[in-house]
Write a protein that holds these residues in place. Structure first.
Motif, PDB file in Angstrom:
ATOM      1  N   PRO A  92      19.635  17.317  79.293  1.00 34.82           N
ATOM      2  CA  PRO A  92      20.357  16.075  79.607  1.00 34.82           C
ATOM      3  C   PRO A  92      19.567  14.857  79.127  1.00 34.82           C
ATOM      4  O   PRO A  92      18.355  14.920  78.992  1.00 34.82           O
ATOM      5  CB  PRO A  92      20.459  16.107  81.130  1.00 34.82           C
ATOM      6  CG  PRO A  92      19.340  16.989  81.583  1.00 34.82           C
ATOM      7  CD  PRO A  92      19.142  18.008  80.499  1.00 34.82           C
ATOM      8  N   CYS A  93      20.267  13.753  78.915  1.00 34.22           N
ATOM      9  CA  CYS A  93      19.623  12.553  78.337  1.00 34.22           C
ATOM     10  C   CYS A  93      18.708  11.863  79.342  1.00 34.22           C
ATOM     11  O   CYS A  93      17.804  11.136  78.954  1.00 34.22           O
ATOM     12  CB  CYS A  93      20.684  11.587  77.821  1.00 34.22           C
ATOM     13  SG  CYS A  93      21.515  10.628  79.123  1.00 34.22           S
ATOM     14  N   CYS A  94      18.974  12.050  80.636  1.00 31.14           N
ATOM     15  CA  CYS A  94      18.185  11.463  81.736  1.00 31.14           C
ATOM     16  C   CYS A  94      18.374   9.953  81.900  1.00 31.14           C
ATOM     17  O   CYS A  94      17.693   9.340  82.709  1.00 31.14           O
ATOM     18  CB  CYS A  94      16.696  11.788  81.630  1.00 31.14           C
ATOM     19  SG  CYS A  94      16.372  13.548  81.706  1.00 31.14           S
ATOM     20  N   HIS A  95      19.260   9.299  81.134  1.00 25.32           N
ATOM     21  CA  HIS A  95      19.455   7.861  81.332  1.00 25.32           C
ATOM     22  C   HIS A  95      20.922   7.433  81.444  1.00 25.32           C
ATOM     23  O   HIS A  95      21.204   6.260  81.672  1.00 25.32           O
ATOM     24  CB  HIS A  95      18.752   7.045  80.234  1.00 25.32           C
ATOM     25  CG  HIS A  95      19.201   7.369  78.843  1.00 25.32           C
ATOM     26  ND1 HIS A  95      20.422   6.994  78.357  1.00 25.32           N
ATOM     27  CD2 HIS A  95      18.585   8.063  77.853  1.00 25.32           C
ATOM     28  CE1 HIS A  95      20.534   7.417  77.118  1.00 25.32           C
ATOM     29  NE2 HIS A  95      19.443   8.079  76.791  1.00 25.32           N
ATOM     30  N   CYS A  96      21.889   8.361  81.299  1.00 27.69           N
ATOM     31  CA  CYS A  96      23.289   7.943  81.488  1.00 27.69           C
ATOM     32  C   CYS A  96      23.592   7.861  82.989  1.00 27.69           C
ATOM     33  O   CYS A  96      22.788   8.271  83.822  1.00 27.69           O
ATOM     34  CB  CYS A  96      24.248   8.913  80.781  1.00 27.69           C
ATOM     35  SG  CYS A  96      24.468  10.495  81.605  1.00 27.69           S
ATOM     36  N   GLU A  97      24.753   7.334  83.319  1.00 32.95           N
ATOM     37  CA  GLU A  97      25.104   7.149  84.734  1.00 32.95           C
ATOM     38  C   GLU A  97      25.039   8.467  85.504  1.00 32.95           C
ATOM     39  O   GLU A  97      24.587   8.518  86.642  1.00 32.95           O
ATOM     40  CB  GLU A  97      26.505   6.547  84.854  1.00 32.95           C
ATOM     41  CG  GLU A  97      26.942   6.454  86.308  1.00 32.95           C
ATOM     42  CD  GLU A  97      28.198   5.633  86.525  1.00 32.95           C
ATOM     43  OE1 GLU A  97      28.573   4.866  85.638  1.00 32.95           O
ATOM     44  OE2 GLU A  97      28.783   5.786  87.616  1.00 32.95           O
ATOM     45  N   PHE A  98      25.496   9.568  84.870  1.00 33.38           N
ATOM     46  CA  PHE A  98      25.550  10.851  85.578  1.00 33.38           C
ATOM     47  C   PHE A  98      24.151  11.420  85.791  1.00 33.38           C
ATOM     48  O   PHE A  98      23.829  11.911  86.863  1.00 33.38           O
ATOM     49  CB  PHE A  98      26.475  11.813  84.825  1.00 33.38           C
ATOM     50  CG  PHE A  98      27.867  11.267  84.734  1.00 33.38           C
ATOM     51  CD1 PHE A  98      28.701  11.323  85.830  1.00 33.38           C
ATOM     52  CD2 PHE A  98      28.315  10.612  83.593  1.00 33.38           C
ATOM     53  CE1 PHE A  98      29.972  10.763  85.794  1.00 33.38           C
ATOM     54  CE2 PHE A  98      29.578  10.051  83.534  1.00 33.38           C
ATOM     55  CZ  PHE A  98      30.412  10.132  84.641  1.00 33.38           C
ATOM     56  N   CYS A  99      23.307  11.329  84.760  1.00 32.75           N
ATOM     57  CA  CYS A  99      21.921  11.797  84.914  1.00 32.75           C
ATOM     58  C   CYS A  99      21.207  10.998  86.003  1.00 32.75           C
ATOM     59  O   CYS A  99      20.469  11.552  86.811  1.00 32.75           O
ATOM     60  CB  CYS A  99      21.165  11.663  83.599  1.00 32.75           C
ATOM     61  SG  CYS A  99      21.633  12.918  82.385  1.00 32.75           S
ATOM     62  N   ARG A 100      21.460   9.692  86.020  1.00 32.28           N
ATOM     63  CA  ARG A 100      20.731   8.835  86.967  1.00 32.28           C
ATOM     64  C   ARG A 100      21.212   9.006  88.394  1.00 32.28           C
ATOM     65  O   ARG A 100      20.597   8.493  89.325  1.00 32.28           O
ATOM     66  CB  ARG A 100      20.868   7.371  86.546  1.00 32.28           C
ATOM     67  CG  ARG A 100      19.990   7.059  85.361  1.00 32.28           C
ATOM     68  CD  ARG A 100      20.078   5.610  84.970  1.00 32.28           C
ATOM     69  NE  ARG A 100      18.991   5.255  84.068  1.00 32.28           N
ATOM     70  CZ  ARG A 100      18.819   4.041  83.561  1.00 32.28           C
ATOM     71  NH1 ARG A 100      19.665   3.075  83.852  1.00 32.28           N
ATOM     72  NH2 ARG A 100      17.809   3.800  82.757  1.00 32.28           N
ATOM     73  N   LEU A 106      26.550  16.953  84.016  1.00 26.53           N
ATOM     74  CA  LEU A 106      27.720  16.200  83.541  1.00 26.53           C
ATOM     75  C   LEU A 106      27.306  15.100  82.561  1.00 26.53           C
ATOM     76  O   LEU A 106      28.087  14.188  82.272  1.00 26.53           O
ATOM     77  CB  LEU A 106      28.472  15.589  84.740  1.00 26.53           C
ATOM     78  CG  LEU A 106      28.867  16.582  85.843  1.00 26.53           C
ATOM     79  CD1 LEU A 106      29.603  15.853  86.965  1.00 26.53           C
ATOM     80  CD2 LEU A 106      29.734  17.711  85.298  1.00 26.53           C
ATOM     81  N   CYS A 107      26.095  15.201  82.035  1.00 27.76           N
ATOM     82  CA  CYS A 107      25.532  14.187  81.125  1.00 27.76           C
ATOM     83  C   CYS A 107      26.522  13.790  80.020  1.00 27.76           C
ATOM     84  O   CYS A 107      27.191  14.633  79.428  1.00 27.76           O
ATOM     85  CB  CYS A 107      24.254  14.742  80.500  1.00 27.76           C
ATOM     86  SG  CYS A 107      23.535  13.647  79.267  1.00 27.76           S
ATOM     87  N   LEU A 108      26.581  12.484  79.749  1.00 28.63           N
ATOM     88  CA  LEU A 108      27.464  11.975  78.688  1.00 28.63           C
ATOM     89  C   LEU A 108      26.967  12.357  77.303  1.00 28.63           C
ATOM     90  O   LEU A 108      27.725  12.356  76.343  1.00 28.63           O
ATOM     91  CB  LEU A 108      27.527  10.437  78.762  1.00 28.63           C
ATOM     92  CG  LEU A 108      28.359   9.833  79.886  1.00 28.63           C
ATOM     93  CD1 LEU A 108      28.207   8.314  79.881  1.00 28.63           C
ATOM     94  CD2 LEU A 108      29.827  10.221  79.729  1.00 28.63           C
ATOM     95  N   TYR A 109      25.661  12.636  77.191  1.00 28.20           N
ATOM     96  CA  TYR A 109      25.067  12.925  75.870  1.00 28.20           C
ATOM     97  C   TYR A 109      24.472  14.326  75.894  1.00 28.20           C
ATOM     98  O   TYR A 109      23.314  14.538  75.556  1.00 28.20           O
ATOM     99  CB  TYR A 109      24.013  11.855  75.537  1.00 28.20           C
ATOM    100  CG  TYR A 109      24.586  10.470  75.683  1.00 28.20           C
ATOM    101  CD1 TYR A 109      25.470   9.974  74.724  1.00 28.20           C
ATOM    102  CD2 TYR A 109      24.300   9.689  76.802  1.00 28.20           C
ATOM    103  CE1 TYR A 109      26.048   8.714  74.869  1.00 28.20           C
ATOM    104  CE2 TYR A 109      24.868   8.431  76.951  1.00 28.20           C
ATOM    105  CZ  TYR A 109      25.739   7.956  75.988  1.00 28.20           C
ATOM    106  OH  TYR A 109      26.311   6.724  76.134  1.00 28.20           O
TER     107      TYR A 109
HETATM  108 ZN   LIG Z   1      22.796  11.866  80.661  1.00 29.02          ZN
END
Ligand SMILES: [Zn+2]
Ligand SMILES: [Zn+2]
Length: 338
Positions: A92-100, A106-109
């Motif tokens: 996961p990207c760890c910085h999109c709304e879902f990761c945060r 459910l990561c956007l990236y």
């Molecule tokens: Zn993410």
């Protein structure tokens, strides 16, 4: 090194590609075993919206650390050359709304080893050190490669959140259905019925403790006339899901676990959802469930002997895909350095 490569949908080859070298924060793993599953078929068939081509598939794997990038030893809590690890393939990207907000699955990236970047159907694979989990000495590498699918089943049970004594219907007795069956029984289910069109799979479900099995959901419903507290679809087949929904008890739960085609639609009665207070949920991949899955396997809760069937050399990757497509055995694995 030798690797299976999917160049484009339906274009598969096993060929030599350069050996990987670790960047900072990465490990290189000598792959001991890599499971094949429906996701690999979706990538080959070109119906995975997330896949990038060309890609080395393989996201269910374990092996031995052979090279450690800068800083990776610090991230990977004590990994050394020779440490045996299993790897969570999700990145996961760890910085999109879902990761945060704690929904990394459910990561956007979304990125994942064996889907968007090269995976483990190869002699070696590069992985983020943070994704590696050290295997206990008592666990075999083939068992280690089973942690990823078990982890998906564990996330499913976390989503479903059943109560002790609940009755279950699991539809589909492939690898995931059989894992969910074992988790349901261990988690306090009073009865678990299993439906599948494949009678060999039903026999396996019975060996693993299913209370009742049948090809026909309606036959199972005849024994449980009020329906089941928890119904899980592990087929992804729309018509089967509709039949499974009819077996949910009033106040019960229906979980979509199987992966349907993106454009598929099912027909459900909204009146029934309202009037019977039925809860419908989905379960996607892994979320904080890799370590629990490792512990369930090392604790002997999952019957790995029943789950691990064929082990094939890397050159037989196309054959392994065919076996998975035809539902032969349970978990088929590739042994790239066999
Ligand atoms: Zn993410
Ligand atoms: Zn998989």
């Amino acid at each position: 090194m030798r690797a299976a490569i999917i160049d484009a949908p339906a274009k598969i080859r096993v060929a030599s590609i350069p050996d990987p070298t670790p960047r900072p924060g990465e490990l290189v793993i000598r792959v001991g075993a890599c499971g094949i599953c429906g996701t690999d078929l979706h990538i080959v068939d070109g119906d995975s919206p997330l896949a990038r081509y060309p890609v080395v598939p393989g996201h269910e794997f374990a092996g031995e650390v052979v090279a450690i990038g800068e800083h990776a030893a610090l991230i990977g809590s004590g990994v050394k050359v020779g440490t045996r690890v299993a790897v969570d393939p999700n990145m996961p990207c760890c910085h999109c709304e879902f990761c945060r907000t704690g929904h990394e699955n459910l990561c956007l990236y979304y990125a994942a080893l064996g889907v968007t970047v090269n995976g483990a159907c190869a002699e070696y694979v590069t992985v983020p050190a943070a994704n590696a989990y050290v295997l206990p000495d008592t666990m075999t590498i083939r068992e280690g490669a089973l942690i990823e699918p078990v982890s998906c089943a564990v996330h499913g049970m976390h989503c479903l959140d059943p109560k002790s004594g609940d009755t279950f219907l699991i539809v589909g007795a492939g690898t995931m259905g059989l894992l969910l069956l074992q988790l349901a029984l261990h988690g306090g289910a009073s009865r678990v019925a299993v439906a599948d069109v494949n009678t060999q799979r039903l026999a396996r479900a019975e060996q693993l403790g299913a209370t009742r099995t049948h090809k026909d959901i309606n036959k199972l419903l005849a024994d449980e006339p009020l329906g089941f507290d928890c119904v899980i679809d592990a087929t992804g087949v729309p018509s089967v899901m509709e039949a499974a929904f009819a077996a949910v008890k009033r106040g019960g739960k229906f979980m979509v676990f199987g992966v349907a085609p993106n454009e598929a639609r099912i027909s459900l009665s909204p009146f029934r959802i309202y009037n019977d207070e039925i809860k419908i949920m989905g379960s996607m991949a892994i979320l904080f469930s890799f370590q629990p899955a490792l512990d369930l396997i090392s604790g002997g809760i999952i019957d790995t002997r029943a789950m691990l069937t064929a082990a094939l050399p890397l050159e037989d990757f196309p054959k392994a895909l065919t076996m998975v497509r035809h539902g032969e055995g349970v978990k088929t694995q590739i042994i790239p350095n066999g």
